[in-house]
Design a protein around this motif. Structure first.
Motif: not given
Length: 245
Positions: A71-86, A183-195
């Motif tokens: 799950v990703k948590t994010s906030v957005a400003n009044k213009d809808g621009l997103e900032q990923v929090v975690e 800890s040596k092989e794992f998948s990153l579920p987030m797209p590069r845009q979010d990361l």
């Protein structure tokens, strides 16, 4: 040898490896009390990919633990621009952002098909009243989140882009190691845009760093699978001492 995490959605974390396990099975409780706590937890809530667990300004209704998926948590400003929090991976908790006002300050969206466990607001208050040790455990979890946020601010303000990615990969590696996965092989579920958003850099910059790390033999990439090939070099790049196996 610990199993690699190939697809997070197919890996369901064991209860005793989850952050919520200290609430489900805290030390010093009788079998009857443990059974009571376990029956209070709503298990295996299914959330489809790109579906919201909650949105900003929603009323607080409980604490969630990620059983599988992400799950990703994010906030957005009044213009809808997103900032990923975690990014919340198996074993992580979310929902603390509503503790202050009673409403969520951020939105939480499943990055892939996800399973959650939940303790409702009413159940949590009732358990805290009857079992004071649970409140102490929850305060500990909130403290850990605050410490993490402070570390993230330091990273964004003081570290170079290469360092930020290295620190992030080490953090994810340590997370999975603590959950008894590889800890040596794992998948990153987030797209590069979010990361890239989370790490405070352009997508193109992130892609260049990943390419450079691959060419230097520090990591290997197979779609979203990350393989750490040279842990020592990754630690040197992050300017930390962190040993994982």
């Amino acid at each position: 040898m610990k199993p690699p995490i190939n697809i997070i959605a197919e890996k369901t974390i064991k209860c005793d490896a989850c952050s919520l396990s200290q609430i489900c099975i805290p030390h010093g409780l009788s079998d009857q009390e443990i059974e009571e706590l376990e029956t209070s937890i709503e298990k295996s809530i299914k959330i489809k990919k790109k579906t919201y667990v909650f949105r900003a300004n929603d009323k607080y209704d409980g604490i969630y633990a990620v059983k599988s998926g992400a799950v990703k948590t994010s906030v957005a400003n009044k213009d809808g621009l997103e900032q990923v929090v975690e990014f919340h991976l198996p074993g992580d908790l979310l929902g603390f952002d509503a503790f202050d006002t009673g409403t969520h300050m951020c939105s939480a969206m499943a990055l892939e098909d996800t399973l959650l466990c939940k303790i409702s607001d009413e159940q949590f208050d009732d358990m805290c009243a009857r079992l004071p040790g649970i409140r102490k455990v929850m305060f500990h979890q909130v403290g850990k989140e605050i410490t993490h946020n402070q570390s993230l601010l330091l990273s964004l303000g003081q570290q170079q882009t290469d360092e930020r990615l290295a620190v992030f990969l080490l953090k994810v590696a340590a997370h999975y190691q603590s959950r008894v996965f590889s800890s040596k092989e794992f998948s990153l579920p987030m797209p590069r845009q979010d990361l890239s958003n989370y790490l405070g850099m352009a997508v193109e910059t992130l892609s260049r760093i990943i390419t450079r790390m691959t060419e230097q033999g520090i990591i290997a990439i197979d779609r979203r699978m990350i393989i750490i090939k040279d842990l020592e070099k990754l630690e040197e790049l992050a300017h930390v001492t962190c040993h994982t196996t």
